[in-house]
Design a protein around this motif. Structure first.
Motif, PDB file in Angstrom:
ATOM      1  N   ALA A 155      40.563  53.249 -29.386  1.00 21.52           N
ATOM      2  CA  ALA A 155      39.908  54.554 -29.199  1.00 21.52           C
ATOM      3  C   ALA A 155      40.774  55.687 -29.740  1.00 21.52           C
ATOM      4  CB  ALA A 155      39.615  54.769 -27.713  1.00 21.52           C
ATOM      5  N   ILE A 156      42.089  55.584 -29.531  1.00 23.16           N
ATOM      6  CA  ILE A 156      43.024  56.614 -30.049  1.00 23.16           C
ATOM      7  C   ILE A 156      42.962  56.649 -31.579  1.00 23.16           C
ATOM      8  CG2 ILE A 156      45.494  57.147 -30.334  1.00 23.16           C
ATOM      9  CD1 ILE A 156      45.850  56.110 -27.399  1.00 23.16           C
ATOM     10  N   LEU A 157      42.925  55.450 -32.198  1.00 27.20           N
ATOM     11  CA  LEU A 157      42.853  55.368 -33.661  1.00 27.20           C
ATOM     12  C   LEU A 157      41.560  56.013 -34.172  1.00 27.20           C
ATOM     13  CD1 LEU A 157      43.835  54.239 -36.430  1.00 27.20           C
ATOM     14  CD2 LEU A 157      42.676  52.109 -35.855  1.00 27.20           C
ATOM     15  N   LEU A 158      40.445  55.626 -33.561  1.00 27.65           N
ATOM     16  CA  LEU A 158      39.136  56.139 -33.990  1.00 27.65           C
ATOM     17  C   LEU A 158      39.070  57.659 -33.817  1.00 27.65           C
ATOM     18  CD1 LEU A 158      36.450  55.096 -35.073  1.00 27.65           C
ATOM     19  CD2 LEU A 158      35.648  54.863 -32.724  1.00 27.65           C
ATOM     20  N   ASP A 159      39.531  58.140 -32.671  1.00 24.96           N
ATOM     21  CA  ASP A 159      39.511  59.578 -32.391  1.00 24.96           C
ATOM     22  C   ASP A 159      40.362  60.348 -33.410  1.00 24.96           C
ATOM     23  OD1 ASP A 159      39.095  61.955 -30.534  1.00 24.96           O
ATOM     24  OD2 ASP A 159      41.284  61.816 -30.567  1.00 24.96           O
ATOM     25  N   SER A 160      41.546  59.806 -33.724  1.00 23.36           N
ATOM     26  CA  SER A 160      42.437  60.489 -34.665  1.00 23.36           C
ATOM     27  C   SER A 160      41.816  60.558 -36.059  1.00 23.36           C
ATOM     28  CB  SER A 160      43.780  59.762 -34.712  1.00 23.36           C
ATOM     29  OG  SER A 160      44.603  60.340 -35.670  1.00 23.36           O
ATOM     30  N   VAL A 161      41.187  59.451 -36.488  1.00 22.46           N
ATOM     31  CA  VAL A 161      40.543  59.422 -37.815  1.00 22.46           C
ATOM     32  C   VAL A 161      39.418  60.462 -37.862  1.00 22.46           C
ATOM     33  CG1 VAL A 161      39.028  58.034 -39.292  1.00 22.46           C
ATOM     34  CG2 VAL A 161      41.118  57.035 -38.385  1.00 22.46           C
ATOM     35  N   LEU A 162      38.588  60.492 -36.812  1.00 27.82           N
ATOM     36  CA  LEU A 162      37.442  61.407 -36.817  1.00 27.82           C
ATOM     37  C   LEU A 162      37.893  62.866 -36.740  1.00 27.82           C
ATOM     38  CD1 LEU A 162      34.864  59.449 -34.630  1.00 27.82           C
ATOM     39  CD2 LEU A 162      35.057  59.572 -37.106  1.00 27.82           C
ATOM     40  N   ARG A 163      38.962  63.119 -35.968  1.00 27.69           N
ATOM     41  CA  ARG A 163      39.497  64.490 -35.907  1.00 27.69           C
ATOM     42  C   ARG A 163      39.975  64.948 -37.284  1.00 27.69           C
ATOM     43  NH1 ARG A 163      41.302  66.747 -30.840  1.00 27.69           N
ATOM     44  NH2 ARG A 163      40.865  65.246 -29.185  1.00 27.69           N
ATOM     45  N   ARG A 164      40.721  64.061 -37.953  1.00 30.53           N
ATOM     46  CA  ARG A 164      41.265  64.411 -39.278  1.00 30.53           C
ATOM     47  C   ARG A 164      40.135  64.589 -40.289  1.00 30.53           C
ATOM     48  NH1 ARG A 164      42.180  65.993 -43.282  1.00 30.53           N
ATOM     49  NH2 ARG A 164      43.886  65.670 -44.775  1.00 30.53           N
TER      50      ARG A 164
END
Lengths: 254, 70
Positions: free
Chosen positions: B56-65
Motif C-alpha cells: 500500500a505504501i508503494l502504491l500510494d507513493s507512486v500515485l502521489r508522484r
C-alpha cells in the motif's frame, strides 16, 4: 559450508540481474573515458577501484559473521527493502511515463562531452581519465557489494550464490563491452530494474520478517508468494500511475 | 573530502530517494515489530499485515508522484 538451495537460485538470480544493471552503467562511463582519453587511464582507474572494493570486502566482510544472524537479517533486510522498493518505485514511474527512461546512449554522449571539455592530458598519467573511471567503478561497485551482502545475508552459504551471480554479471557485461565497444543501450534497463526491484523487495520483506521473528505462512516458500504479491502491486501501479499522470495539472510553459 | 562526501551521498541515495517514502517503510517495519512483540503466540497475520502495508505504501507513493504537478 552448506548451501540452502531453496534460496540459492533466487539469490544468485537477484544478484546477477541487479549487478548487471550497475555494471552496465559503469561500463558506459569507462567506455567513454577509454574512447575520449585513452584506455590506459580508463583501465588504471577501473583496476584501482576494483582493488579498493576488494579491500572493503576483505575488511568488513568478516565482521558480518560476528553479528548475530537475526540482527543482520533485520538491519540488512530493512536496507534491502528500502533499496528494492526505491528501485521498483522508480521503474513503475518510468514504465508509467511519469519520469523519463534511463538512456545509456545519452549518458555516453554526456560523459564524452564533459571529458572533451576537460582538456588534454597533462602528462604520462591522465588524472581526469583515472579519476573518472575510478569514481564510477567505485560507486557502482559499492552498490554491487551492498546487493551481494544484502541478498546473501539471509543464511549461511547464501553469500556464495550471491557472489557468483554478481561475478557472472561482471563477466557477461565486460565481455559484451569488449565485443561491442559501445554502451549497452539495447539492454532493457527498466524491465531489469522492475524485475530486480520486485525480487529485492520480496527478499527484503522476508529477511525483515525473519529478523522480527514473524511467522511466515509456508515458511521459506513464502518468498515466491512475496515476489508474486509485489509483482501484482507493481503491475497494478503502472496503469494507475499513467492514468493519474494524465489527469494531473501541467505547469504552463512560457 | 569532496570525493568522500560524494561517496557518502551516493550510499545514502542507495536506500533513500524520497524521504517520505523511506520514512513510511521504516515506520511500518517498526509497527509490525511492535505488534509481533505483543502477540503471543506469534501470528502469521503480522507477516501478512507487513506485506500488505508495504504494498500500500508503494502504491500510494507512486500515485502521489504521478499526480504531482508536472
Amino acid at each position: 559450508m552448506t548451501v540452502d538451495w531453496v534460496h540459492a537460485w533466487p539469490t544468485a538470480l537477484a544478484a546477477f540481474l541487479a549487478s548487471a544493471v550497475e555494471f552496465v552503467e559503469a561500463l558506459t562511463v569507462v567506455l567513454a573515458v577509454g574512447a575520449m582519453r585513452g584506455w590506459r587511464g580508463a583501465l588504471t582507474g577501473t583496476a584501482a577501484a576494483l582493488v579498493a572494493l576488494l579491500t572493503v570486502v576483505l575488511l568488513f566482510g568478516p565482521l558480518l559473521t560476528r553479528i548475530p544472524l537475526q540482527a543482520v537479517q533485520l538491519i540488512v533486510g530493512s536496507l534491502l527493502l528500502l533499496f528494492g522498493l526505491r528501485w521498483l518505485r522508480k521503474a513503475i514511474l518510468r514504465a508509467a511515463g511519469v519520469i523519463p527512461l534511463h538512456d545509456e546512449t545519452a549518458a555516453y554522449a554526456r560523459e564524452t562531452g564533459s571529458l572533451r571539455a576537460a582538456g588534454p592530458a597533462g602528462g604520462v598519467w591522465d588524472a581526469v581519465a583515472i579519476a573518472t573511471a575510478f569514481k564510477i567503478t567505485l560507486l557502482e561497485g559499492l552498490e554491487v557489494v551492498f546487493i551481494v551482502i544484502a541478498v546473501g545475508a539471509g543464511g549461511v552459504g547464501l553469500l556464495v550464490p550471491a557472489g557468483l551471480g554478481a561475478a557472472a554479471a561482471l563477466l557477461v557485461v565486460a565481455a559484451l563491452g569488449i565485443v561491442l565497444h559501445r554502451p549497452l543501450a539495447m539492454v532493457p534497463e527498466n524491465a531489469l530494474k522492475f524485475s530486480v526491484g520486485v525480487l529485492l523487495a520480496a527478499f527484503g520483506t522476508f529477511w525483515v520478517g525473519e529478523g522480527l521473528r514473524l511467522v511466515w505462512p509456508g515458511g521459506d516458500w513464502s518468498i515466491p508468494g512475496l515476489t508474486l504479491a509485489y509483482l501484482l502491486v507493481a503491475a497494478l501501479a503502472v496503469p494507475l500511475g499513467r492514468r493519474r499522470a494524465a489527469a494531473a495539472p501541467t505547469l504552463a510553459v512560457r | 573530502m569532496n570525493a568522500l562526501s560524494t561517496i557518502l551521498r551516493e550510499l545514502v541515495g542507495l536506500v533513500v530517494d524520497d524521504v517520505g517514502f523511506a520514512a513510511a517503510i521504516v515506520g511500518w517495519i517498526i509497527l509490525a515489530g511492535s505488534l509481533s512483540a505483543f502477540l503471543r503466540p506469534p501470528s502469521p497475520w503480522v507477516a501478512i499485515l507487513l506485506v500488505a502495508g508495504l504494498g500500500a505504501i508503494l502504491l500510494d507513493s507512486v500515485l502521489r508522484r504521478a499526480g504531482a504537478t508536472r
